[in-house]
Design an enzyme around this catalytic site. Sequence first.
Site, PDB file in Angstrom:
ATOM      1  N   ARG A  96       0.860  -1.186   0.000  1.00 43.38           N
ATOM      2  CA  ARG A  96       0.000   0.000   0.000  1.00 43.38           C
ATOM      3  C   ARG A  96       0.901   1.243   0.000  1.00 43.38           C
ATOM      4  NH1 ARG A  96      -2.674   3.152   4.863  1.00 43.38           N
ATOM      5  NH2 ARG A  96      -3.568   4.814   3.597  1.00 43.38           N
ATOM      6  N   HIS A 141      -2.687  11.130   0.611  1.00 39.15           N
ATOM      7  CA  HIS A 141      -2.144  10.889   1.953  1.00 39.15           C
ATOM      8  C   HIS A 141      -1.510  12.193   2.432  1.00 39.15           C
ATOM      9  CE1 HIS A 141      -0.718   7.505   4.771  1.00 39.15           C
ATOM     10  NE2 HIS A 141      -0.352   8.647   5.357  1.00 39.15           N
ATOM     11  N   GLU A 187      -7.034   8.852   6.337  1.00 37.45           N
ATOM     12  CA  GLU A 187      -7.254   9.541   7.612  1.00 37.45           C
ATOM     13  C   GLU A 187      -7.701  10.997   7.457  1.00 37.45           C
ATOM     14  OE1 GLU A 187      -3.866   9.123  10.180  1.00 37.45           O
ATOM     15  OE2 GLU A 187      -3.986   6.942  10.234  1.00 37.45           O
ATOM     16  N   ASN A 318      -7.038   2.275  10.058  1.00 37.72           N
ATOM     17  CA  ASN A 318      -5.709   2.496  10.623  1.00 37.72           C
ATOM     18  C   ASN A 318      -5.857   2.511  12.139  1.00 37.72           C
ATOM     19  OD1 ASN A 318      -4.878   2.803   8.016  1.00 37.72           O
ATOM     20  ND2 ASN A 318      -4.268   4.947   8.187  1.00 37.72           N
ATOM     21  N   TYR A 320      -3.746   1.889  15.952  1.00 40.14           N
ATOM     22  CA  TYR A 320      -2.472   1.724  16.653  1.00 40.14           C
ATOM     23  C   TYR A 320      -2.640   1.451  18.144  1.00 40.14           C
ATOM     24  CZ  TYR A 320      -0.207   3.574  12.462  1.00 40.14           C
ATOM     25  OH  TYR A 320       0.252   3.739  11.176  1.00 40.14           O
ATOM     26  N   GLU A 391      -3.297   0.152   8.303  1.00 34.28           N
ATOM     27  CA  GLU A 391      -2.073   0.495   9.034  1.00 34.28           C
ATOM     28  C   GLU A 391      -2.188  -0.063  10.439  1.00 34.28           C
ATOM     29  OE1 GLU A 391      -0.974   4.658   9.260  1.00 34.28           O
ATOM     30  OE2 GLU A 391      -1.458   4.988   7.144  1.00 34.28           O
TER      31      GLU A 391
END
Length: 490
Positions: A96, A141, A187, A318, A320, A391
């Site tokens: 990606r 992005h 995002e 995404n 985390y 991500e």
Amino acid sequence: MVKKEELLKEHEGEDSNKEISRSDFPPNFVFGVATSAYQVEGACKEGGRGPSIWDSFSHTEGKIIDKSNADVAVDQYHRYKEDVELIAKLGFDAYRFSISWSRIFPDGLGTKVNEEGINYYNNVINALLEKGIQPCITLYHWDLPLHLHETMGGWLNKEIVNYFAVYAETCFASFGDRVKTWITINEPLQTSVNGYDVGIFAPGRHQQSSTEPYWATHHQILAHAAAVSIYRSKYKDKQGGQIGLVLDCEWAEANSDKIEDKAAAARRLDFQFGWFLHPIYNGDYPETMRERLGDRLPKFSEEEKELILNSIDFLGLNHYTSRFIAHATDRLEEADFYKAQEMERIVEWEGGEVIGEKAASEWLYVVPWGIRKVLNYIAQRYNNPPIYVTENGMDDEDSDTSPLDAMLDDKLRVVYFKGYLAAVAQAIKDGVDVRGYFAWSLLDNFEWAQGYTKRFGLVYVDYKNGLSRHPKSSAYWFLRFLKGSEGKKD
């Protein structure tokens, strides 16, 4: 407050010491790595590329912690063949990456295509396909052509929807015969909040934070939907691809059983996810946002609602880390977007112990159970759409003093990936339609406002010695995992 034993009992089977293997995932499940153009490409003035808002922002005094920029970054522009070779050697199915809008249209206006930019991405795509790696392309992005910001206010101007549509169509026409997975915008929340409210990301605006982030999101949603409409009406049948949107989300766990904390956690998710997904699934922003923001939240026309409705083939997530959320008012120091949520993000369990081991970034804690909760939340709230984890990863602090072998032995990152992948496998068993997983990131790179002080890569980049690449322990762990030879012992 949250009792650790109770919550972790729910998540038995996601222990990072437990064996996790490729066979825990469906046979056609996609495993990939990810990067973005501005963070890795460099060659900022080569190949006809025009400047982006991040070029301007990173060259502004005081914006980047180590005073760096990504003029060279990790030079993937010149080293893409070496990087494609690395992806292939590690055994990943997909890559990606994002296209730099200002490489295709240097001024963003869409009047004259930069053929050198088209050639570069054709070369990258073809190199990937030669190695059997699927190219998955993100159109935006964060690196908006600077001209669009300076002449018309970028995402604050509705005209940008048309410019984005022209750019997207140029990419579909140029690359769509070989690219089967498209992401419109990465995002959008970060662009809106960090770019137009807090001001820590390009274009660094915070002058009118009570309205601008909401308009920036409004126009990003419309730009996304316009690109999807073009793809579906003109390219999808012929090219056979899919198109989606990537959203970021920390899991929000209520800090207690109190009604107000549960409501605050739900509200937090509405402000992170609902801000984008409610318009796509229900035609409008969430009621919780309307109640708190009133007229500051823009309105969609009936025609726009129709355009937006169901405008994703898949959702990219995404993710985390996670937080406990408590109800809180009068948080004066916070930016508008956070203040409106009337909540506090907490990083400690009831007894004062932190929610998980801390990575290098101040916001990132290792909390594997959070990803399973997010995935289940999406499935339940939004009718179980196909999801790709686009991500997931963690960072180490850059170090001038640690020897190379110490930097390559990234034990915590291995623990992180084992735990999070185990939780993703559990979510699939729960019935969530997860179809792929992309580790962030392939390489250490320019980490936005943090410059080169943080390292997220599976592959170490030696900034002092010609940007040479050195796979870390986590890269070798993935190599064994993907070949099916990963056992209990690492």
